[in-house]
Write a protein that holds these residues in place. Sequence first.
Motif, PDB file in Angstrom:
ATOM      1  N   ASN A  51      -1.427 -28.600 -32.279  1.00 50.54           N
ATOM      2  CA  ASN A  51      -0.724 -27.721 -31.345  1.00 50.54           C
ATOM      3  C   ASN A  51      -0.744 -26.273 -31.837  1.00 50.54           C
ATOM      4  N   GLU A  52      -0.546 -26.102 -33.145  1.00 50.72           N
ATOM      5  CA  GLU A  52      -0.589 -24.755 -33.714  1.00 50.72           C
ATOM      6  C   GLU A  52      -1.965 -24.128 -33.522  1.00 50.72           C
ATOM      7  N   PHE A  53      -3.013 -24.936 -33.743  1.00 50.74           N
ATOM      8  CA  PHE A  53      -4.362 -24.399 -33.566  1.00 50.74           C
ATOM      9  C   PHE A  53      -4.603 -24.021 -32.104  1.00 50.74           C
ATOM     10  N   ASP A  54      -4.197 -24.902 -31.184  1.00 46.93           N
ATOM     11  CA  ASP A  54      -4.435 -24.640 -29.756  1.00 46.93           C
ATOM     12  C   ASP A  54      -3.775 -23.338 -29.323  1.00 46.93           C
ATOM     13  N   ILE A  55      -2.521 -23.137 -29.711  1.00 46.88           N
ATOM     14  CA  ILE A  55      -1.799 -21.938 -29.281  1.00 46.88           C
ATOM     15  C   ILE A  55      -2.349 -20.686 -29.960  1.00 46.88           C
ATOM     16  N   SER A  57      -5.259 -20.136 -31.343  1.00 43.87           N
ATOM     17  CA  SER A  57      -6.672 -19.825 -31.123  1.00 43.87           C
ATOM     18  C   SER A  57      -6.915 -19.256 -29.723  1.00 43.87           C
ATOM     19  N   LYS A  58      -6.011 -19.564 -28.792  1.00 46.77           N
ATOM     20  CA  LYS A  58      -6.229 -19.158 -27.399  1.00 46.77           C
ATOM     21  C   LYS A  58      -5.431 -17.928 -26.993  1.00 46.77           C
ATOM     22  N   THR A  59      -4.405 -17.599 -27.753  1.00 47.33           N
ATOM     23  CA  THR A  59      -3.521 -16.515 -27.335  1.00 47.33           C
ATOM     24  C   THR A  59      -4.144 -15.141 -27.553  1.00 47.33           C
ATOM     25  N   ASN A  60      -3.713 -14.195 -26.741  1.00 46.32           N
ATOM     26  CA  ASN A  60      -4.078 -12.788 -26.928  1.00 46.32           C
ATOM     27  C   ASN A  60      -2.889 -11.989 -27.476  1.00 46.32           C
ATOM     28  N   CYS A  61      -1.858 -12.710 -27.880  1.00 50.52           N
ATOM     29  CA  CYS A  61      -0.639 -12.051 -28.347  1.00 50.52           C
ATOM     30  C   CYS A  61      -0.878 -11.380 -29.697  1.00 50.52           C
ATOM     31  N   SER A  62      -0.556 -10.099 -29.782  1.00 51.73           N
ATOM     32  CA  SER A  62      -0.810  -9.340 -31.017  1.00 51.73           C
ATOM     33  C   SER A  62       0.199  -9.658 -32.113  1.00 51.73           C
ATOM     34  N   SER A  63       1.247 -10.402 -31.796  1.00 51.17           N
ATOM     35  CA  SER A  63       2.260 -10.745 -32.795  1.00 51.17           C
ATOM     36  C   SER A  63       2.084 -12.167 -33.331  1.00 51.17           C
ATOM     37  N   ILE A  64       0.909 -12.719 -33.095  1.00 52.58           N
ATOM     38  CA  ILE A  64       0.559 -14.047 -33.624  1.00 52.58           C
ATOM     39  C   ILE A  64      -0.755 -13.918 -34.382  1.00 52.58           C
ATOM     40  N   ARG A  65      -0.825 -14.458 -35.586  1.00 49.20           N
ATOM     41  CA  ARG A  65      -2.092 -14.433 -36.311  1.00 49.20           C
ATOM     42  C   ARG A  65      -3.023 -15.468 -35.686  1.00 49.20           C
ATOM     43  N   LYS A  66      -4.270 -15.107 -35.524  1.00 52.99           N
ATOM     44  CA  LYS A  66      -5.236 -15.953 -34.828  1.00 52.99           C
ATOM     45  C   LYS A  66      -5.629 -17.152 -35.683  1.00 52.99           C
ATOM     46  N   ALA A  67      -5.795 -18.293 -35.028  1.00 55.55           N
ATOM     47  CA  ALA A  67      -6.393 -19.473 -35.663  1.00 55.55           C
ATOM     48  C   ALA A  67      -7.894 -19.408 -35.416  1.00 55.55           C
ATOM     49  N   LEU A  68      -8.674 -19.627 -36.469  1.00 55.59           N
ATOM     50  CA  LEU A  68     -10.120 -19.410 -36.384  1.00 55.59           C
ATOM     51  C   LEU A  68     -10.909 -20.694 -36.145  1.00 55.59           C
ATOM     52  N   LYS A  69     -10.581 -21.732 -36.879  1.00 52.27           N
ATOM     53  CA  LYS A  69     -11.280 -23.001 -36.647  1.00 52.27           C
ATOM     54  C   LYS A  69     -10.548 -24.128 -37.356  1.00 52.27           C
ATOM     55  N   LYS A  70     -10.905 -25.354 -36.960  1.00 51.60           N
ATOM     56  CA  LYS A  70     -10.415 -26.557 -37.639  1.00 51.60           C
ATOM     57  C   LYS A  70     -11.477 -27.019 -38.627  1.00 51.60           C
ATOM     58  N   GLU A  71     -11.029 -27.606 -39.726  1.00 51.29           N
ATOM     59  CA  GLU A  71     -11.985 -28.218 -40.637  1.00 51.29           C
ATOM     60  C   GLU A  71     -11.258 -29.191 -41.551  1.00 51.29           C
ATOM     61  N   LYS A  72     -12.015 -29.956 -42.320  1.00 48.03           N
ATOM     62  CA  LYS A  72     -11.475 -30.907 -43.277  1.00 48.03           C
ATOM     63  C   LYS A  72     -11.563 -30.331 -44.683  1.00 48.03           C
ATOM     64  N   GLN A  73     -10.530 -30.553 -45.495  1.00 53.75           N
ATOM     65  CA  GLN A  73     -10.549 -30.170 -46.900  1.00 53.75           C
ATOM     66  C   GLN A  73     -10.290 -31.440 -47.703  1.00 53.75           C
ATOM     67  N   ASP A  74     -11.371 -31.988 -48.317  1.00 51.88           N
ATOM     68  CA  ASP A  74     -11.237 -33.253 -49.062  1.00 51.88           C
ATOM     69  C   ASP A  74     -10.570 -34.320 -48.198  1.00 51.88           C
ATOM     70  N   ASP A  75     -11.055 -34.448 -46.954  1.00 51.88           N
ATOM     71  CA  ASP A  75     -10.553 -35.442 -45.995  1.00 51.88           C
ATOM     72  C   ASP A  75      -9.134 -35.160 -45.496  1.00 51.88           C
TER      73      ASP A  75
END
Length: 737
Positions: A51-55, A57-75
Amino acid sequence: MIKKIDHANVIHYGADSLIIKTSGTGLSKPFCQKILSEEFPSPETLARLDNEFDICSKTNCSSIRKALKKEKQDDHASILLEYIEGKDLNKYFITEKPDFLQQLHLAADLASALTDLQKENIFHRQVHPSNILIEQATGKIFFIDFGLATIGNVFESGVSHVQDKQVEVLKYIAPEQTGRINRAIDNRADLYALGVILYRLFTGVLPFESKEGLELIYAHVAKTPEEPVQLNSDLPKVVSDIIMKLLSKNAEDRYQSAFGVKNDLEKCLHQLETSKKIEPFPIAESDFSGKLYIPSKLYGREKEIKYLHHLFDTSADGKKTTLFFSGYSGSGKSALIDTLQKPVSQKKGFFIKGKFDQISSDTPYSTFVQAFSELIQMIMTGDEAYQLRWKKRIMDSMGNSVKILTEFIPGIEDLVGKLPDIPLLKGIEAQNRFNYEFVRFIKTITDKDHPLVIFVDDLQWADASSLNLFKVIAGNRDIEYVMLIGAYRKNEVDENHPLLKKMAELREESAFYEEMELKDLLYEDVHELVSGSLMTEQENISFLSDIIFSKTQGNAFYVWQFLKSIYDERLLWFDFDLQRWQWNAELIMQMNVSGNVVELMTAYVQRLPVETLDLLQTASSIGNRFDKRTLSVIRQVNEKKVENLMNISITEGLIIPFGAEYKFAHDRIQQAIYSLIPEKEKTALHLLNGKRLAAHYNQFEVQDKLFDLVNQWNLGVDGITDEKEKSYLANLNLMAG
């Protein structure tokens, strides 16, 4: 354990995740990686990360830091986020000593950042200092941690079961988020949290402080904090007033938008910077949200509320009161009874409720199970000492006899521990023993410090066992500190209905009870409701009220749904240029709803996406309450997809999240959705539900879900042709007794 992590780069250790700063590869500036601590996290934890990634990554709000991508870190699941060099507001409070001008600038910046979120229709739902970053270079405010955030409002029952580890969060929670009062929850809860933050900023203390979660919940609901100006005599009165308005218990009494707060704080700044002092001025004059909010006030019900509260006070003084409460569907019976939650909370009592279901009406004791399972959950949210006190109290009074109740309320064993088996009884003997021990349990848990309200809704659909138990509780003269309420639809109960027979038996046994009938709203009440929902006093609103009253005839649920419908269809809108509500009277008059709320709701839900509506139809065939897992099994899709589809319904106010479950916001909504299933397909749907659940459950789950399972098979019985299936159903019914 997460491997290949340089802990020197960890910038935050959370309850279920950690955040590291990293330069990565192929990116021009540093970023941070939020990694879940568990390799196999719970579905809820994973859903919050998604949910955090969805919001973000899609927002244009300047008061939210952008989510860039999902990935795995050691599973381990993780997301990459923009890195903001700075400190969170909590650390700022600890390390910085700002002067008043700096405090005022920070307050205005916080309101401005929250305005940015509200412009994007983002409801954070967990605003507190640890979720706010202040950029070091610029002082810019960023909100973080959007795991619980929604796009649009969320209509839920509140955070009614909060664990001790969340005490810091509870210091900033709005009254309607506690689960102790019946209020729809929307982004005005974020404004309350802003008020708590500003209170701390300008006074150095919190409005309510405690190490006990339940004490904080009680304070937010029942206590009025000391005015900031009384704690800080140098604080201008108008700044104190702004904070106190944000901290209003009722959402309608708060600011309705962060923009209104920002505007008033900037007025204060302008005065301070130009004349070195801040003169009083009327606050909230530019506070326009332009949104339609569900009003928390019940219009035209003042006498009924006063009467209900009198009955509760009587029970809280040591008596037992019983009330049979009737009215047409949609008249507002449940909402009226829910007004008791606040006075019950103020007396530190328990308000529990359950609702009978037309589809699963044969399940014995189902509503009492719902209600008392909720009571056990409330106890389990307390600290260990609190739980031990209740365990001792129950075991000292009932001993191993409490085992009898665990068959229907398994959560009791979570509190008191595993209990030895007791001799089995059958038929009327088993029912009498259960009723006897149930009454003992009620006597055990209630006293002057713990009054209890038991609200049993939709008695017209109650099974025989439940009606008998209701009569036993109502007729028992030894029960104290209890208010028992049974609500029913008067138009669905004729003289031969089992409920009226039980009421007659109580009269014959000289068991005293009260009766109350709820009528539809008068025109004056509808006019007040419309004005209150639109937060306006504009003089021509009576024309809109006339139209709505003529369409709905004052049915409270219908009035609200009709108002919401014309707002959603843009026949009613707020004109920001004129700062007035406008509407298209001609098109509203042309709406063909024939005075039928089910017809209106049917037309409304048919505009939902096909996949969402299909899922809701399956949910409506299960009952008023359902869970993700059941829908996942029946629809044969993963729980994440179920959750995503349900989020649309939650935002629309059709479905309410309730702990690990969902429930329809009103049984008329369930009825409208169920009516969309063609009659010839209903039998096949129920049979399919039963088959898929039976194939999925193991033998222990079959026992636990027996009545839900047998109900689906019984509703699909006309579609059974296979002899093995007929035998299976016969065996299920035998097990169910």
